[in-house]
Design an enzyme around this catalytic site. Structure first.
Site, short mmCIF file in Angstrom:
data_model
loop_
_atom_site.label_atom_id
_atom_site.label_comp_id
_atom_site.label_asym_id
_atom_site.label_seq_id
_atom_site.Cartn_x
_atom_site.Cartn_y
_atom_site.Cartn_z
N CYS A 65 4.42 7.49 2.33
CA CYS A 65 3.34 8.57 2.45
C CYS A 65 2.93 8.76 4.06
CB CYS A 65 2.13 7.75 1.68
SG CYS A 65 2.73 6.97 0.06
N CYS A 68 3.39 11.99 6.10
CA CYS A 68 2.77 13.17 6.06
C CYS A 68 1.04 12.79 6.00
CB CYS A 68 2.95 13.70 4.58
SG CYS A 68 4.50 14.52 4.46
N HIS A 69 0.91 11.76 5.60
CA HIS A 69 -0.78 11.39 5.63
C HIS A 69 -1.05 10.45 6.60
CE1 HIS A 69 -1.29 12.97 1.43
NE2 HIS A 69 -0.20 12.32 1.22
#
Ligand code: DHE
Length: 558
Positions: A65, A68-69
């Protein structure tokens, strides 16, 4: 010999990728999340998570994750994932979604491009992530010169290395091929197509770059490890390693006259910093944190300011480093590497990937969260233009072609089916999109485009398109007419998603990777006839991704 005969569909293939990710974790001892923790169980708003679960959740987040985050969950290409909505954000906190809402996102993905993790993560992992995301993220421990120097391993000192090649091969036509999930890089002789070495280079290697002389190949990946490979020995050999940080996507070398093979720059995703190292030994020389204000003058201070694409100028002693979340293009002068002078050019958010125009004077980079391409005049350290192109431009380094419309730099798009052609030579229409073209079928998902000064063709993949027909084929366009000439299917016995292109030195072959399938391979096409010339699919070929020809990478030919 075929890669492996596991009977699985694409989803199953993703599971394999996930297993490979997990199995590579032993290499990833020093990531910030692996360091957790002696604290007692965490409880926020009634959410209870044990230390062991926090550690497991952190590892899953980091692998799946964080790209992107953001490592600290403050958001980047994807939205923030903090328990409470941060000031200035229009996205609710994760506590507002609750376990059920978060589970729906994780399992099904989103139309905005988040993959479906249902079937990839286990039910236990998904349940855990719904709790992990509702408590505060763990802090990232410091990583400075002491830690970097301690990680430095000079395996073969310069004096013990050969002074000339120990073979008669043509190093200029060597290819470095990344096998991301295996944490390995294969070196292939592009003339004979024979594998010369398969080297363990670390967890999820992302890109390769070559030294200005072409002698050394450097890799970097999601564990922040830089590996330096010497091509002079008969068998290419790792001569030095160092961890520039916990997580990275980019590395580059000094290419200006007088500085060949002298310095190397490391772009940190986590911690967010620019590190300069000796390119002969990988000894760390300096670290400059990249935190600072955002480009749009709103006084927002951004701690997690990750370093995305880096390119090295051939006309000046500088690197162009793109500070993703801040939307800043940083021109880093390496003439005093322990104290580099940095010129910051405010551009647009979030900067991701890009490359030079055909003259090497201008650098074009995608600001993918604002659907723009930013143009920088490198020698004059100036912003030239910000061009709206389409939904999430993703050019890789882009590619340069020439036709009646002028000299054109090309980008594909992740979020829609569109190729945009930007005119780069002086005259009417310079720095505007002069042509848009669609690839086969519907939807976006294109990651990379490629051509060559000697080629009549432009190659485009659709790696992230959800349609298996599209993501396993590549389109080839005629650069004169910009009409689609062929939609090439994977050759028999090869499957998976087609990703990334590289030409050989002569510019008459195109190498394409097929990964995440039952039968992964490197497929070599004759660029003139568009016929398959060779399929490399021996046992050692494990989900190949990026490929880098020594000559083209050294000279920025794309
Ligand atoms: Fe990449 C380039 C970041 C996912 C394969 N990738 C880059 C660059 C950045 C980046 C910043 C530019 C480096 C440079 O030129 O200095 N990539 C990211 C991400 O943050 C992202 C979205 C998610 C992540 O967690 O990594 C991501 N990238 C991918 C993939 O899923 C790909 C297809 C396979 C993989 O390795 O995981 C992938 N990225 C590549 C390749 C390049 C690249 C092959 C080099 C392109 C080139 O020709 O230079």
């Amino acid at each position: 010999m075929k890669f492996s005969k596991l009977n699985l569909n694409l989803l199953g293939a993703l599971v394999i990728a996930s297993i490979l990710f997990v199995s590579c974790k032993s290499d990833k001892k020093d990531d910030p999340y692996a360091k957790k923790t002696e604290t007692t169980d965490v409880a926020t708003d009634g959410i209870v998570i044990t230390d062991a679960e926090m550690e497991q959740g952190s590892a899953i987040f980091f692998d799946r994750c964080a790209g992107c985050h953001g490592s600290s969950r403050k958001g980047a290409t994807g939205p923030h994932l903090l328990p409470v909505k941060p000031e200035g954000s229009d996205k609710p906190g994760t506590l507002e979604f609750g376990a059920d809402g978060l589970k729906a996102f994780i399992v099904n993905g989103t139309a905005a491009g988040m993959p479906e993790w249902g079937g990839i993560l286990t039910d236990q992992e998904i349940e855990l992530m719904t709790r992990f995301l509702q408590v505060d993220p763990p802090p990232i421990p410091p990583y400075g010169m002491d830690e970097m120097t301690a990680s430095w391993n000079l395996i073969i000192p310069v004096v013990d290395r050969p002074t000339k090649p120990q073979h008669n091969r043509n190093i200029d036509n060597y290819f470095g091929v990344i096998m991301r999930d295996a944490g390995k890089v294969a070196i292939i002789d592009g003339d004979t197509k024979k594998q010369l070495a398969v080297l363990k280079t670390g967890f999820a290697v992302h890109i390769l770059r070559t030294s200005a002389s072409g002698r050394y190949i450097y890799s970097v990946g999601r564990d922040g490890r830089i590996t330096m490979i010497d091509t002079y020995p008969d068998v290419p050999t790792i001569v030095a390693e160092v961890k520039g940080g916990f997580d990275s996507r980019s590395v580059e070398v000094s290419k200006f006259k007088g500085f060949e093979d002298k310095y190397l720059v490391f772009g940190g995703y986590s911690p967010s910093h620019i590190a300069i190292l000796d390119a002969q030994t990988l000894e760390p020389l300096s670290i400059t944190p990249t935190a600072g204000n955002a480009c749009d003058g709103d006084k927002e201070f951004i701690e997690e300011a990750r370093v995305a694409a880096i390119v090295a100028s051939h006309t000046d002693p500088v690197w162009i480093c793109n500070i993703k979340e801040r939307g800043i293009v940083a021109i880093v002068d390496y003439t005093d590497p322990r104290n580099p002078a940095i010129t910051e050019i405010p551009a647009a958010r979030f900067l991701h990937d890009g490359g030079f125009d055909s003259t090497g004077h201008y650098f074009l980079v995608a600001a993918n969260a604002s659907n723009k391409i930013v143009v920088i005049d490198v020698p004059n350290k100036k912003l030239v233009a910000i061009i709206e192109t389409g939904n999430m431009p993703h050019p890789g380094r882009g590619t340069n072609i020439k036709n009646d419309l002028g000299n054109l730099w090309v980008t594909s798009h992740l979020g829609e089916n569109k190729l945009s052609f930007i005119k780069t030579n002086p005259g009417e229409g310079q720095w505007t999109v002069v042509k848009e073209v669609k690839a086969t079928g519907n939807g976006g998902g294109a990651l990379f485009v490629k051509s060559h000064p000697k080629s009549k063709h432009l190659w485009v993949d659709r790696t992230l398109n959800p349609n298996a027909e599209l993501n396993s084929t590549v389109d080839v366009f005629d650069i004169k007419t910009l009409e689609l000439k062929a939609n090439l299917k994977a050759p028999e016995g090869v499957d998976g998603r087609a990703v990334h292109f590289e030409y050989n030195k002569a510019g008459n072959e195109v190498w394409v990777s097929y990964f995440m399938g039952e039968n992964s391979a490197i497929v070599i096409y004759d660029d003139k006839t568009l016929k398959v010339k060779q399929v490399i699919q021996e046992d050692w070929v494990e989900n190949p991704t990026g490929k880098f020809n020594v000559y083209n990478t050294t000279h920025d030919i794309y």
